[in-house]
Design a protein around this motif. Structure first.
Motif, PDB file in Angstrom:
ATOM      1  N   ARG A 124      -2.471  -3.673   4.391  1.00 34.91           N
ATOM      2  CA  ARG A 124      -1.757  -2.931   5.438  1.00 34.91           C
ATOM      3  C   ARG A 124      -0.402  -3.577   5.731  1.00 34.91           C
ATOM      4  NH1 ARG A 124      -6.900  -2.273   7.665  1.00 34.91           N
ATOM      5  NH2 ARG A 124      -6.618  -4.007   9.118  1.00 34.91           N
ATOM      6  N   MET A 125      -0.367  -4.911   5.784  1.00 29.89           N
ATOM      7  CA  MET A 125       0.900  -5.604   6.023  1.00 29.89           C
ATOM      8  C   MET A 125       1.886  -5.335   4.893  1.00 29.89           C
ATOM      9  SD  MET A 125       0.070  -9.268   7.764  1.00 29.89           S
ATOM     10  CE  MET A 125       1.760  -9.741   7.491  1.00 29.89           C
ATOM     11  N   ASN A 126       1.399  -5.325   3.663  1.00 28.14           N
ATOM     12  CA  ASN A 126       2.271  -5.024   2.525  1.00 28.14           C
ATOM     13  C   ASN A 126       2.869  -3.629   2.637  1.00 28.14           C
ATOM     14  OD1 ASN A 126       2.088  -7.467   1.237  1.00 28.14           O
ATOM     15  ND2 ASN A 126       0.420  -6.843  -0.102  1.00 28.14           N
ATOM     16  N   ARG A 127       2.079  -2.693   3.126  1.00 31.90           N
ATOM     17  CA  ARG A 127       2.566  -1.328   3.304  1.00 31.90           C
ATOM     18  C   ARG A 127       3.666  -1.313   4.366  1.00 31.90           C
ATOM     19  NH1 ARG A 127      -1.867   1.305   5.197  1.00 31.90           N
ATOM     20  NH2 ARG A 127      -2.850   0.934   3.205  1.00 31.90           N
ATOM     21  N   LEU A 128       3.444  -2.019   5.475  1.00 27.69           N
ATOM     22  CA  LEU A 128       4.438  -2.066   6.547  1.00 27.69           C
ATOM     23  C   LEU A 128       5.720  -2.770   6.110  1.00 27.69           C
ATOM     24  CD1 LEU A 128       2.145  -2.941   9.596  1.00 27.69           C
ATOM     25  CD2 LEU A 128       3.280  -0.769   9.132  1.00 27.69           C
ATOM     26  N   LEU A 129       5.603  -3.793   5.274  1.00 28.45           N
ATOM     27  CA  LEU A 129       6.775  -4.540   4.806  1.00 28.45           C
ATOM     28  C   LEU A 129       7.483  -3.858   3.638  1.00 28.45           C
ATOM     29  CD1 LEU A 129       5.272  -8.143   4.966  1.00 28.45           C
ATOM     30  CD2 LEU A 129       6.997  -7.156   6.501  1.00 28.45           C
ATOM     31  N   GLY A 130       6.916  -2.783   3.136  1.00 27.93           N
ATOM     32  CA  GLY A 130       7.538  -2.044   2.046  1.00 27.93           C
ATOM     33  C   GLY A 130       7.199  -2.573   0.664  1.00 27.93           C
ATOM     34  N   PHE A 131       6.229  -3.494   0.567  1.00 27.93           N
ATOM     35  CA  PHE A 131       5.881  -4.052  -0.744  1.00 27.93           C
ATOM     36  C   PHE A 131       5.133  -3.045  -1.612  1.00 27.93           C
ATOM     37  CE2 PHE A 131       5.905  -8.632   1.036  1.00 27.93           C
ATOM     38  CZ  PHE A 131       7.287  -8.634   1.014  1.00 27.93           C
ATOM     39  N   ARG A 132       4.506  -2.066  -0.998  1.00 28.58           N
ATOM     40  CA  ARG A 132       3.808  -1.054  -1.795  1.00 28.58           C
ATOM     41  C   ARG A 132       4.779  -0.350  -2.737  1.00 28.58           C
ATOM     42  NH1 ARG A 132      -1.292   1.834  -0.119  1.00 28.58           N
ATOM     43  NH2 ARG A 132      -2.712   0.079   0.054  1.00 28.58           N
ATOM     44  N   SER A 133       5.992  -0.080  -2.247  1.00 27.88           N
ATOM     45  CA  SER A 133       6.983   0.567  -3.114  1.00 27.88           C
ATOM     46  C   SER A 133       7.409  -0.381  -4.232  1.00 27.88           C
ATOM     47  CB  SER A 133       8.194   1.057  -2.315  1.00 27.88           C
ATOM     48  OG  SER A 133       8.860  -0.026  -1.708  1.00 27.88           O
ATOM     49  N   LEU A 134       7.407  -1.681  -3.959  1.00 22.33           N
ATOM     50  CA  LEU A 134       7.709  -2.651  -5.012  1.00 22.33           C
ATOM     51  C   LEU A 134       6.600  -2.669  -6.055  1.00 22.33           C
ATOM     52  CD1 LEU A 134       9.463  -4.894  -6.218  1.00 22.33           C
ATOM     53  CD2 LEU A 134       8.200  -6.508  -4.779  1.00 22.33           C
ATOM     54  N   TYR A 135       5.352  -2.582  -5.614  1.00 23.82           N
ATOM     55  CA  TYR A 135       4.236  -2.527  -6.559  1.00 23.82           C
ATOM     56  C   TYR A 135       4.352  -1.282  -7.443  1.00 23.82           C
ATOM     57  CZ  TYR A 135       2.032  -6.013  -3.484  1.00 23.82           C
ATOM     58  OH  TYR A 135       1.762  -7.126  -2.746  1.00 23.82           O
ATOM     59  N   THR A 136       4.735  -0.159  -6.830  1.00 21.70           N
ATOM     60  CA  THR A 136       4.929   1.072  -7.588  1.00 21.70           C
ATOM     61  C   THR A 136       6.055   0.887  -8.597  1.00 21.70           C
ATOM     62  OG1 THR A 136       4.120   2.412  -5.750  1.00 21.70           O
ATOM     63  CG2 THR A 136       5.501   3.533  -7.389  1.00 21.70           C
ATOM     64  N   ARG A 137       7.130   0.236  -8.167  1.00 18.91           N
ATOM     65  CA  ARG A 137       8.263  -0.031  -9.066  1.00 18.91           C
ATOM     66  C   ARG A 137       7.826  -0.916 -10.238  1.00 18.91           C
ATOM     67  NH1 ARG A 137      14.028  -1.283  -9.168  1.00 18.91           N
ATOM     68  NH2 ARG A 137      14.268  -2.178 -11.244  1.00 18.91           N
ATOM     69  N   ALA A 138       7.084  -1.994  -9.942  1.00 18.94           N
ATOM     70  CA  ALA A 138       6.640  -2.906 -11.003  1.00 18.94           C
ATOM     71  C   ALA A 138       5.746  -2.180 -12.002  1.00 18.94           C
ATOM     72  CB  ALA A 138       5.912  -4.105 -10.398  1.00 18.94           C
ATOM     73  N   ALA A 139       4.821  -1.364 -11.507  1.00 15.21           N
ATOM     74  CA  ALA A 139       3.937  -0.614 -12.398  1.00 15.21           C
ATOM     75  C   ALA A 139       4.741   0.370 -13.250  1.00 15.21           C
ATOM     76  CB  ALA A 139       2.864   0.121 -11.594  1.00 15.21           C
ATOM     77  N   ALA A 140       5.726   1.031 -12.645  1.00 13.52           N
ATOM     78  CA  ALA A 140       6.567   1.967 -13.394  1.00 13.52           C
ATOM     79  C   ALA A 140       7.398   1.226 -14.444  1.00 13.52           C
ATOM     80  CB  ALA A 140       7.478   2.733 -12.436  1.00 13.52           C
ATOM     81  N   ASP A 141       7.915   0.046 -14.091  1.00 12.56           N
ATOM     82  CA  ASP A 141       8.684  -0.750 -15.054  1.00 12.56           C
ATOM     83  C   ASP A 141       7.834  -1.103 -16.273  1.00 12.56           C
ATOM     84  OD1 ASP A 141      10.875  -0.681 -13.344  1.00 12.56           O
ATOM     85  OD2 ASP A 141      10.687  -2.784 -12.718  1.00 12.56           O
ATOM     86  N   VAL A 142       6.621  -1.565 -16.020  1.00 10.49           N
ATOM     87  CA  VAL A 142       5.733  -1.944 -17.120  1.00 10.49           C
ATOM     88  C   VAL A 142       5.356  -0.708 -17.937  1.00 10.49           C
ATOM     89  CG1 VAL A 142       3.502  -2.940 -17.758  1.00 10.49           C
ATOM     90  CG2 VAL A 142       4.855  -3.982 -15.926  1.00 10.49           C
ATOM     91  N   ALA A 143       5.042   0.391 -17.246  1.00 11.14           N
ATOM     92  CA  ALA A 143       4.661   1.621 -17.948  1.00 11.14           C
ATOM     93  C   ALA A 143       5.783   2.109 -18.859  1.00 11.14           C
ATOM     94  CB  ALA A 143       4.286   2.705 -16.945  1.00 11.14           C
ATOM     95  N   GLY A 144       7.026   1.891 -18.443  1.00 12.91           N
ATOM     96  CA  GLY A 144       8.165   2.350 -19.221  1.00 12.91           C
ATOM     97  C   GLY A 144       8.726   1.323 -20.185  1.00 12.91           C
TER      98      GLY A 144
END
Length: 195
Positions: free
Chosen positions: A19-39
């Protein structure tokens, strides 16, 4: 995550941490990292390790995008690993392992890509962690570390010592976050001999 960080109570409460990660905006970073690896153009069957996986967001998102990859997540906290396994679901092929980055339980030359997303600042011994990443990385593999920019110099020092034959590069992601990559030097092909 390091043993030192493991004793901090938040790492025993993965739902609160998530929940803290979501509030701090880290969830979008996790999405970015996964997209980077996928691509990244990794071939089918390539092995990817997420070190300091926490609640497992990067491996879970990556598996949705690239189910053809062999994906693993490691974290020192048993609670985080249990949470990640539950979040991935019983049918998931992602392997989550309880392990310290300074003593990874994988054979040498196991992974094509190793990533760490917002975990390096928790490592008690960055140099030992970097050496372990080098040990488990295949000769043609890469390391990507997503981290606060003000920790990147420390990360770069540790990676430079462990990966002397690699090219290091820093890329900005946001005002606070950057990505440090370690890639094998490109070798120039010798000119063909003329007859």
């Amino acid at each position: 995550m390091s043993e030192h960080a493991h004793h901090f109570g938040l790492f025993h409460q993965p739902a609160l941490y998530d929940r803290m990660n979501r509030l701090l905006g880290f969830r979008s970073l996790y999405t970015r990292a996964a997209a980077d690896v996928a691509g990244a153009g990794l071939p089918t069957g390539s092995r990817v390790l997420d070190v300091g996986t926490g609640p497992g967001q990067v491996p879970i998102q990556l598996a949705r995008r690239r189910p053809d990859l062999s994906i693993e997540g490691a974290d020192l906290s048993p609670e985080m690993i249990a949470h990640a396994r539950q979040a991935a679901g019983p049918a998931s092929e992602i392997r989550f392992t309880c392990a310290d980055v300074a003593r990874l339980p994988y054979p040498d030359d196991s992974f094509d890509l190793v990533i760490a997303t917002m975990s390096l600042h928790h490592w008690a011994d960055r140099a030992a962690g970097a050496r372990e990443l080098r040990r488990v990385l295949r000769a043609t593999g890469q390391v990507w570390i997503y981290e606060f920019r003000f920790f990147q110099r420390r990360a770069e020092t540790a990676l430079r010592a462990a990966f002397p034959e690699y090219t290091l590069r820093r890329d900005g992601i946001s005002a606070l976050i950057g990505r440090l990559t370690a890639r094998p030097h490109e070798r120039k092909q010798p000119l063909a001999q003329r007859d």
